[in-house]
Motif scaffolding. Structure first.
Motif, PDB file in Angstrom:
ATOM      1  N   VAL A  22       0.870  -1.175   0.000  1.00 19.65           N
ATOM      2  CA  VAL A  22       0.000   0.000   0.000  1.00 19.65           C
ATOM      3  C   VAL A  22       0.903   1.219   0.000  1.00 19.65           C
ATOM      4  O   VAL A  22       1.755   1.372   0.889  1.00 19.65           O
ATOM      5  CB  VAL A  22      -0.952   0.011   1.224  1.00 19.65           C
ATOM      6  N   ASN A  23       0.742   2.060  -1.009  1.00 19.22           N
ATOM      7  CA  ASN A  23       1.561   3.269  -1.165  1.00 19.22           C
ATOM      8  C   ASN A  23       3.055   2.940  -1.125  1.00 19.22           C
ATOM      9  O   ASN A  23       3.846   3.651  -0.527  1.00 19.22           O
ATOM     10  CB  ASN A  23       1.183   4.316  -0.119  1.00 19.22           C
ATOM     11  N   GLY A  24       3.415   1.812  -1.753  1.00 18.16           N
ATOM     12  CA  GLY A  24       4.811   1.421  -1.864  1.00 18.16           C
ATOM     13  C   GLY A  24       5.370   0.665  -0.676  1.00 18.16           C
ATOM     14  O   GLY A  24       6.515   0.212  -0.726  1.00 18.16           O
ATOM     15  N   ALA A  25       4.598   0.502   0.394  1.00 18.92           N
ATOM     16  CA  ALA A  25       5.082  -0.205   1.586  1.00 18.92           C
ATOM     17  C   ALA A  25       4.512  -1.623   1.617  1.00 18.92           C
ATOM     18  O   ALA A  25       3.288  -1.802   1.595  1.00 18.92           O
ATOM     19  CB  ALA A  25       4.671   0.549   2.847  1.00 18.92           C
ATOM     20  N   PHE A  26       5.397  -2.626   1.674  1.00 14.18           N
ATOM     21  CA  PHE A  26       4.994  -4.022   1.734  1.00 14.18           C
ATOM     22  C   PHE A  26       4.103  -4.260   2.955  1.00 14.18           C
ATOM     23  O   PHE A  26       4.378  -3.742   4.035  1.00 14.18           O
ATOM     24  CB  PHE A  26       6.243  -4.907   1.816  1.00 14.18           C
ATOM     25  N   VAL A  27       3.026  -5.038   2.764  1.00 13.10           N
ATOM     26  CA  VAL A  27       2.131  -5.391   3.871  1.00 13.10           C
ATOM     27  C   VAL A  27       2.118  -6.906   4.010  1.00 13.10           C
ATOM     28  O   VAL A  27       1.715  -7.618   3.092  1.00 13.10           O
ATOM     29  CB  VAL A  27       0.693  -4.871   3.634  1.00 13.10           C
ATOM     30  N   ARG A  28       2.573  -7.415   5.164  1.00 15.90           N
ATOM     31  CA  ARG A  28       2.582  -8.855   5.437  1.00 15.90           C
ATOM     32  C   ARG A  28       1.160  -9.390   5.536  1.00 15.90           C
ATOM     33  O   ARG A  28       0.228  -8.666   5.892  1.00 15.90           O
ATOM     34  CB  ARG A  28       3.301  -9.147   6.752  1.00 15.90           C
ATOM     35  N   PRO A  79      -8.991   6.896   0.794  1.00 20.69           N
ATOM     36  CA  PRO A  79      -9.183   7.362  -0.588  1.00 20.69           C
ATOM     37  C   PRO A  79      -7.851   7.799  -1.194  1.00 20.69           C
ATOM     38  O   PRO A  79      -7.044   8.462  -0.544  1.00 20.69           O
ATOM     39  CB  PRO A  79     -10.130   8.556  -0.434  1.00 20.69           C
ATOM     40  N   GLY A  80      -7.616   7.360  -2.422  1.00 23.57           N
ATOM     41  CA  GLY A  80      -6.411   7.738  -3.135  1.00 23.57           C
ATOM     42  C   GLY A  80      -5.227   6.817  -2.923  1.00 23.57           C
ATOM     43  O   GLY A  80      -4.197   6.998  -3.560  1.00 23.57           O
ATOM     44  N   ASP A  81      -5.348   5.824  -2.020  1.00 24.85           N
ATOM     45  CA  ASP A  81      -4.249   4.891  -1.806  1.00 24.85           C
ATOM     46  C   ASP A  81      -3.915   4.140  -3.095  1.00 24.85           C
ATOM     47  O   ASP A  81      -4.797   3.869  -3.909  1.00 24.85           O
ATOM     48  CB  ASP A  81      -4.584   3.859  -0.723  1.00 24.85           C
ATOM     49  N   ALA A  82      -2.639   3.806  -3.243  1.00 25.32           N
ATOM     50  CA  ALA A  82      -2.172   2.982  -4.344  1.00 25.32           C
ATOM     51  C   ALA A  82      -1.862   1.594  -3.787  1.00 25.32           C
ATOM     52  O   ALA A  82      -1.027   1.452  -2.899  1.00 25.32           O
ATOM     53  CB  ALA A  82      -0.932   3.585  -4.990  1.00 25.32           C
ATOM     54  N   VAL A  83      -2.568   0.591  -4.285  1.00 26.72           N
ATOM     55  CA  VAL A  83      -2.392  -0.787  -3.826  1.00 26.72           C
ATOM     56  C   VAL A  83      -1.793  -1.614  -4.947  1.00 26.72           C
ATOM     57  O   VAL A  83      -2.270  -1.565  -6.090  1.00 26.72           O
ATOM     58  CB  VAL A  83      -3.753  -1.387  -3.381  1.00 26.72           C
ATOM     59  N   ASP A  84      -0.751  -2.371  -4.618  1.00 28.81           N
ATOM     60  CA  ASP A  84      -0.142  -3.285  -5.575  1.00 28.81           C
ATOM     61  C   ASP A  84      -0.398  -4.702  -5.076  1.00 28.81           C
ATOM     62  O   ASP A  84      -0.165  -5.009  -3.899  1.00 28.81           O
ATOM     63  CB  ASP A  84       1.352  -3.035  -5.705  1.00 28.81           C
ATOM     64  N   ILE A  85      -0.886  -5.552  -5.980  1.00 28.03           N
ATOM     65  CA  ILE A  85      -1.145  -6.952  -5.691  1.00 28.03           C
ATOM     66  C   ILE A  85      -0.365  -7.751  -6.737  1.00 28.03           C
ATOM     67  O   ILE A  85      -0.621  -7.612  -7.930  1.00 28.03           O
ATOM     68  CB  ILE A  85      -2.641  -7.286  -5.777  1.00 28.03           C
TER      69      ILE A  85
END
Length: 72
Positions: free
Chosen positions: A42-48, A59-65
């Motif tokens: 989320v917003n470039g920070a890895f989430v375990r 709102p506006g967050d960038a999520v990478d999956i």
């Protein structure tokens, strides 16, 4: 179908989306990733994996999956 008046607008893997989810885990469920092994940020920070249910989306967050690549 998501109710657009109560939708959270995010960018998921570079695409703008409106979703009902308010946590990262709920987003993965909503998008059909709940049974898949994926990496998330989320917003470039890895989430375990263990933190996804408590990671609140704004709102506006960038999520990478990202699904792991197989092969060689």
């Amino acid at each position: 179908m998501t109710d657009q008046t109560h939708a959270l607008r995010l960018t998921v893997n570079g695409e703008a989306q409106a979703v009902a989810a308010t946590t990262l885990k709920a987003l993965l469920d909503e998008l059909g990733y709940s049974e898949k092994r994926v990496a998330t940020a989320v917003n470039g920070a890895f989430v375990r994996v263990g933190l996804r249910s408590e990671t609140q989306l704004q709102p506006g967050d960038a999520v990478d999956i990202v699904a792991p690549m197989q092969g060689g």
